[in-house]
Structures are given as C-alpha cells and as structure tokens.
Motif scaffolding. Structure first.
Motif, PDB file in Angstrom:
ATOM      1  N   UNK A 227       0.824  -1.212   0.000  1.00 41.22           N
ATOM      2  CA  UNK A 227       0.000   0.000   0.000  1.00 41.22           C
ATOM      3  C   UNK A 227       0.858   1.262   0.000  1.00 41.22           C
ATOM      4  N   UNK A 228       0.292   2.341  -0.486  1.00 38.99           N
ATOM      5  CA  UNK A 228       1.053   3.586  -0.629  1.00 38.99           C
ATOM      6  C   UNK A 228       1.736   4.018   0.660  1.00 38.99           C
ATOM      7  N   UNK A 229       1.064   3.795   1.796  1.00 40.19           N
ATOM      8  CA  UNK A 229       1.641   4.187   3.077  1.00 40.19           C
ATOM      9  C   UNK A 229       2.948   3.468   3.382  1.00 40.19           C
ATOM     10  N   UNK A 230       3.139   2.287   2.790  1.00 33.21           N
ATOM     11  CA  UNK A 230       4.368   1.513   3.022  1.00 33.21           C
ATOM     12  C   UNK A 230       5.343   1.616   1.857  1.00 33.21           C
ATOM     13  N   UNK A 231       5.155   2.592   0.987  1.00 34.84           N
ATOM     14  CA  UNK A 231       6.059   2.747  -0.163  1.00 34.84           C
ATOM     15  C   UNK A 231       6.733   4.105  -0.133  1.00 34.84           C
ATOM     16  N   UNK A 232       7.673   4.272   0.806  1.00 31.71           N
ATOM     17  CA  UNK A 232       8.269   5.599   1.000  1.00 31.71           C
ATOM     18  C   UNK A 232       9.027   6.122  -0.219  1.00 31.71           C
ATOM     19  N   UNK A 233       9.448   5.242  -1.125  1.00 36.07           N
ATOM     20  CA  UNK A 233      10.226   5.714  -2.282  1.00 36.07           C
ATOM     21  C   UNK A 233       9.378   6.094  -3.481  1.00 36.07           C
ATOM     22  N   UNK A 234       8.068   5.804  -3.386  1.00 39.49           N
ATOM     23  CA  UNK A 234       7.194   6.092  -4.516  1.00 39.49           C
ATOM     24  C   UNK A 234       7.277   7.558  -4.929  1.00 39.49           C
ATOM     25  N   UNK A 235       7.286   8.455  -3.922  1.00 37.06           N
ATOM     26  CA  UNK A 235       7.290   9.884  -4.232  1.00 37.06           C
ATOM     27  C   UNK A 235       8.508  10.269  -5.062  1.00 37.06           C
ATOM     28  N   UNK A 236       9.684   9.747  -4.667  1.00 36.14           N
ATOM     29  CA  UNK A 236      10.902  10.058  -5.415  1.00 36.14           C
ATOM     30  C   UNK A 236      10.786   9.579  -6.861  1.00 36.14           C
ATOM     31  N   UNK A 237      10.285   8.352  -7.036  1.00 39.60           N
ATOM     32  CA  UNK A 237      10.128   7.817  -8.386  1.00 39.60           C
ATOM     33  C   UNK A 237       9.135   8.643  -9.194  1.00 39.60           C
ATOM     34  N   UNK A 238       8.117   9.154  -8.521  1.00 38.42           N
ATOM     35  CA  UNK A 238       7.141   9.984  -9.236  1.00 38.42           C
ATOM     36  C   UNK A 238       7.747  11.338  -9.592  1.00 38.42           C
ATOM     37  N   UNK A 239       8.551  11.895  -8.664  1.00 47.00           N
ATOM     38  CA  UNK A 239       9.216  13.168  -8.965  1.00 47.00           C
ATOM     39  C   UNK A 239      10.158  13.031 -10.152  1.00 47.00           C
ATOM     40  N   UNK A 240      10.759  11.869 -10.290  1.00 45.98           N
ATOM     41  CA  UNK A 240      11.682  11.639 -11.397  1.00 45.98           C
ATOM     42  C   UNK A 240      10.959  11.269 -12.707  1.00 45.98           C
ATOM     43  N   UNK A 241       9.666  11.135 -12.638  1.00 48.64           N
ATOM     44  CA  UNK A 241       8.929  10.777 -13.850  1.00 48.64           C
ATOM     45  C   UNK A 241       9.108   9.319 -14.250  1.00 48.64           C
ATOM     46  N   UNK A 242       9.604   8.488 -13.317  1.00 47.91           N
ATOM     47  CA  UNK A 242       9.740   7.063 -13.616  1.00 47.91           C
ATOM     48  C   UNK A 242       8.383   6.409 -13.419  1.00 47.91           C
ATOM     49  N   UNK A 243       7.750   6.785 -12.326  1.00 51.74           N
ATOM     50  CA  UNK A 243       6.467   6.214 -11.966  1.00 51.74           C
ATOM     51  C   UNK A 243       5.393   7.288 -12.129  1.00 51.74           C
ATOM     52  N   UNK A 244       4.239   6.925 -12.635  1.00 52.74           N
ATOM     53  CA  UNK A 244       3.214   7.939 -12.901  1.00 52.74           C
ATOM     54  C   UNK A 244       2.005   7.816 -11.977  1.00 52.74           C
ATOM     55  N   UNK A 245       1.790   6.638 -11.391  1.00 55.87           N
ATOM     56  CA  UNK A 245       0.646   6.424 -10.498  1.00 55.87           C
ATOM     57  C   UNK A 245       1.123   5.626  -9.292  1.00 55.87           C
ATOM     58  N   UNK A 246       0.445   5.779  -8.164  1.00 52.67           N
ATOM     59  CA  UNK A 246       0.854   5.034  -6.974  1.00 52.67           C
ATOM     60  C   UNK A 246       0.377   3.580  -7.080  1.00 52.67           C
ATOM     61  N   UNK A 247       0.929   2.741  -6.207  1.00 52.32           N
ATOM     62  CA  UNK A 247       0.560   1.319  -6.191  1.00 52.32           C
ATOM     63  C   UNK A 247      -0.943   1.132  -6.003  1.00 52.32           C
ATOM     64  N   UNK A 248      -1.512   1.884  -5.051  1.00 52.42           N
ATOM     65  CA  UNK A 248      -2.939   1.725  -4.748  1.00 52.42           C
ATOM     66  C   UNK A 248      -3.824   2.194  -5.908  1.00 52.42           C
ATOM     67  N   UNK A 249      -3.389   3.255  -6.578  1.00 52.00           N
ATOM     68  CA  UNK A 249      -4.165   3.734  -7.739  1.00 52.00           C
ATOM     69  C   UNK A 249      -4.225   2.659  -8.819  1.00 52.00           C
ATOM     70  N   UNK A 250      -3.087   2.049  -9.081  1.00 52.87           N
ATOM     71  CA  UNK A 250      -3.030   1.038 -10.141  1.00 52.87           C
ATOM     72  C   UNK A 250      -3.816  -0.208  -9.750  1.00 52.87           C
ATOM     73  N   UNK A 251      -3.722  -0.584  -8.459  1.00 52.30           N
ATOM     74  CA  UNK A 251      -4.432  -1.770  -7.974  1.00 52.30           C
ATOM     75  C   UNK A 251      -5.951  -1.550  -8.119  1.00 52.30           C
ATOM     76  N   UNK A 252      -6.396  -0.336  -7.742  1.00 47.69           N
ATOM     77  CA  UNK A 252      -7.817  -0.014  -7.861  1.00 47.69           C
ATOM     78  C   UNK A 252      -8.271  -0.093  -9.326  1.00 47.69           C
ATOM     79  N   UNK A 253      -7.452   0.460 -10.200  1.00 48.61           N
ATOM     80  CA  UNK A 253      -7.783   0.440 -11.624  1.00 48.61           C
ATOM     81  C   UNK A 253      -7.938  -1.003 -12.110  1.00 48.61           C
ATOM     82  N   UNK A 254      -7.025  -1.860 -11.660  1.00 48.54           N
ATOM     83  CA  UNK A 254      -7.054  -3.269 -12.061  1.00 48.54           C
ATOM     84  C   UNK A 254      -8.326  -3.962 -11.560  1.00 48.54           C
ATOM     85  N   UNK A 255      -8.669  -3.729 -10.295  1.00 43.23           N
ATOM     86  CA  UNK A 255      -9.871  -4.367  -9.731  1.00 43.23           C
ATOM     87  C   UNK A 255     -11.106  -3.895 -10.505  1.00 43.23           C
ATOM     88  N   UNK A 256     -11.204  -2.589 -10.733  1.00 41.73           N
ATOM     89  CA  UNK A 256     -12.372  -2.040 -11.434  1.00 41.73           C
ATOM     90  C   UNK A 256     -12.507  -2.623 -12.841  1.00 41.73           C
TER      91      UNK A 256
END
Lengths: 125, 318
Positions: free
Chosen positions: B208-237
């Motif tokens: 979950x996003x709360x346990x992914x402290x490096x996500x923000x850095x990856x998003x700032x660098x443009x490597x990652x565009x969505x958080x883990x929880x956002x993508x998981x929700x998209x997949x379930x939907x």
C-alpha cells in the motif's frame, strides 16, 4: 543462500510486478571478459522508409546478430530489412557539447522558408 | 565528456536534468543524470527483465501438454514473446552502463530479484488462461504508464512490450471463455485457478502507498506515474466485469461496488505472504532459480562454440 525479508521497500516498479528497490546490487559496469560484442539494430519498417534504431543485442558475429535481430525485433512483420552495427563502431556527438555543437544552426534563421516575407497575392510560393 | 571541459558544474547539470524532467522530456543514455536516478532505473529495469525471463517457466510448463496444435502454437508464441521482452529490457538496462552478462549472474546468484508472481506453480491448464487474463492484465496496468517513463530507452521498450501484452491477455481470456463454455469440470478448473491467482495478482502492484516511501521520489523523477494503490484499484475495477462475463467468482467477500467512491471496495492482500514470496520463501523460488541457473550453465558450450567459430572466421579472413 536465501536472504531474509529485510530488503526494505518493495514497490511496483518492476513493471511485471513489484520488485525490491532497495538492498539490490546494481552491477559494477565492467564488461565481462569474453562477452559477445554489442550490436545496435536498425529496422526498415517497409519500403520507402528509413532504417530506424530499435534496440541492441549481443552476438558472436554480425551474421548471428542479423539472425537474432530478426527473431527479436521482427516477430510480427515489423521489418523488410535489418542493419546491425557494432556499437563500438558508432561515433556519436557528445551530449555534454550539445549547445556549442549545434549552435552554428541556431542563428541562421534565413535557412527557413518562413524567414522571407512574400505578398499574399503571389501564388505558388 | 568531462563536465569541467565545458565549464558546467554538477549543479548546472542537475539543473538541466531537472528542467528536462519538469518539461516532460526524455532523459537519454549519454545525458548526465543523478547517480540515484541511474541506480533506481538499473534495479527496476534489470529486475523487470528478470521477471520476463523467469516468467517463461510457469507457462512453459504447459507447452508440451497443450490440448491442441492451435493452443500449443499460441503458447509457444507467447513464451517466445516473454523472452523477447526480457531482451528489450536488458538492452535498455545496458544503456545505463551495466553488462547484460553481469545482470544474468546477479539473477542466478540471487542478488537481484524478479516479480513474486512467478514463484507460484501452474498446477492446471486453466492457469495458462488465468495468467494471461489476471497476471498479464495486472502487468498491463503497471506497464502502460511506463510507456511515458522519463528514461527514453525504458519508455521505448515498454511501448513495444505493451503492444505484445495485449495479445497475451486476450489469448488467455479467450482460452477461459472456451473452458467456461465447456463441461462442469472445466468450469471448476477455471474457478479453482482464479482462486489461486487472484491475491498474488493484486500483490503485483506492491505494498500500500503508506508503506512505499520511495514512490514519491520515483514519481518526482517521472519514472512512476501512479501510486501502487491507484493502479491496484484500476485493475480491480477493470477485472470485475470481466469475471462476471466469465461467470467466475473473485475470491473476496469484501469485493463490493462503492457508490460514493465510484470504485469497487476490496480486501487487503496478505502482505506477509508477499514479502516472504519475493524474498525467497514462495512455493517455487528455488525451482525457478535452479532452472534458470541450469539453462545458463548448460548453454555455456553453445556460447563458447559460437564465439570460437566467430574468432576462426575472423582470423581466416584476415
């Protein structure tokens, strides 16, 4: 042999599923002795188009590089012709020199057709 | 290429890098980049490549037992694609200054990892379909945003891969459609396989996003565009209506439509299992690595013979 679960963070950044982004070695960057040379691959998508760079691969010689490139980069009719070039044989401009290297083109606006003012009523110009 | 020559300080170069990212342009191999950015990308791309290569094993298990020539041809093509995806990604990783052979060594020495999903066994033929549907479906959710990753070679590799993944997912779903329109026994196989792969598929998006402290850095660098929880929700939907069309039940009693959020609510995967599986204690970790190591070692003579032949040809023509 099997490490304990202390790698720190696991993110989804592996693309095909989450992989650890901490506590993982990244490599020394030194090429292995006796490695096959690296070839850059260029594919012509269809007649009338230029060859375009699509990626690279390793092969013992150019002929094997060509065969591997066919299997790797044209599995779905993506090409009608392939070039392979040893990466070492490519001379490239340096990104660090980008500005001075390309500067001579920057101040020659007269090379562009839009530089010239032509009355609107003059046809075909 | 030294920076001093061109009168640029590291601070200047960092400025150029930040500007490139801020304007949503791509970083290319010989550009200056922060060391942490380079290392993050190497970890991510190399382990993504390893996942594709290891990912050949669970499905390769069924090639010889595919029920028809049509299914066998499809499965062979799919497994060959996975090898191709691994190769595109190793090529992208190499532009960051690592040697492909060294990456293979790091994989078989267990110093780099691969996606936890491939440490689950494929116990029935229905698994081939469910992997295409759920596992490749989850991979597509992860991979589509990576086509816009700030690192050019990775983004370009992802564009090729995503085009091919679509075939993977559709062939899986079509296989399942054939099975659910078959006998009761076949329908039961599909349900049983879905039960096993549902939770591991949700885990593919990471904690979950709360346990992914490096996500923000990856998003700032443009490597990652969505958080883990956002993508998981998209997949379930996306997946719920697909499951309904198959007549399959997703094994989560907490899975309900939330009118207020406009999304499905669902239960939390077992993160203890996730951590155990990714770090070595999954059902198939040892088997997968041993197989990869054996393939590498038993292929050594082929690599050496090809090298010897190339050397001989070169000397002969000199």
């Amino acid at each position: 042999m099997i490490p304990s679960s202390d790698e720190g963070e696991y993110t989804a950044e592996g693309g095909h599923g989450a992989v650890p982004t901490q506590g993982v070695e990244t490599g020394s960057g030194t090429p292995r002795r006796g490695s096959w040379p690296l070839y850059e691959v260029f594919v012509r998508g269809k007649r009338g188009l230029n060859h375009v760079h699509v990626g690279s691969l390793h092969a013992p010689d150019a002929e094997m590089a060509l065969h591997n490139a066919r299997d790797l980069y044209t599995r779905r009719n993506e090409g009608v012709s392939i070039w392979v070039v040893k990466a070492d044989d490519i001379t490239a401009s340096s990104p660090g020199e980008k500005d001075p290297f390309f500067a001579p083109a920057a101040d020659k606006v007269y090379r562009h057709p839009t530089f010239y003012a032509i009355p609107e009523e003059v046809p075909h110009l | 290429m030294t920076t001093a020559e061109h009168g640029l300080t590291e601070e200047d170069l960092h400025g150029v890098f930040d500007e490139t990212i801020a304007t949503d342009q791509r970083i290319e191999p010989r550009d200056w980049m922060p060391e942490a950015y380079r290392k993050t990308l190497i970890r991510q791309i190399a382990q993504h490549a390893h996942s594709e290569i290891i990912g050949m094993q669970p499905e390769g298990n069924w090639i010889l037992r595919a029920p028809s020539l049509r299914r066998k041809s499809i499965l062979l093509a799919k497994v060959q694609d996975e090898a191709g995806h691994g190769m595109y990604l190793y090529a992208a990783a190499e532009t960051l200054g690592v040697d492909r052979e060294e990456l293979t060594e790091k994989l078989i020495d267990n110093k780099q990892k691969y996606s936890s999903i491939f440490n689950y066994p494929t116990l029935s033929y229905a698994d081939v379909g469910v992997i295409g549907w759920l596992v490749d479906g989850a991979a597509i959710c992860n991979q589509v945003p990576l086509c816009r990753c700030s690192y050019g070679p990775y983004a370009r590799a992802m564009i090729r891969i995503c085009k091919e993944e679509s075939f993977h997912q559709r062939q899986g779903y079509e296989l399942l459609l054939a099975m659910v329109n078959g006998t009761d026994e076949q329908r039961a196989m599909v349900q049983e396989s879905t039960n096993r792969f549902w939770w591991p598929s949700l885990m593919m998006f990471g904690p979950p996003d709360g346990d992914s402290p490096n996500t923000q850095q990856s998003m700032d660098w443009g490597i990652k565009r969505h958080t883990n929880d956002e993508l998981r929700q998209r997949f379930v939907d996306m997946t719920v209506p697909q499951a309904e069309a198959l007549g399959v039940t997703l094994p989560d009693e907490g899975l309900v439509w939330n009118e207020t959020r406009g999304h499905y609510d669902f239960s939390e995967p077992d993160w203890t299992e996730f951590k155990a599986v990714i770090s070595g204690s999954g059902p198939c970790n040892a088997q997968r690595l041993a197989h990869r190591r054996r393939a590498h070692e038993e292929g050594a003579w082929v690599r050496e013979a090809a090298q010897a032949y190339a050397t001989k040809q070169r000397e002969g023509s000199a």
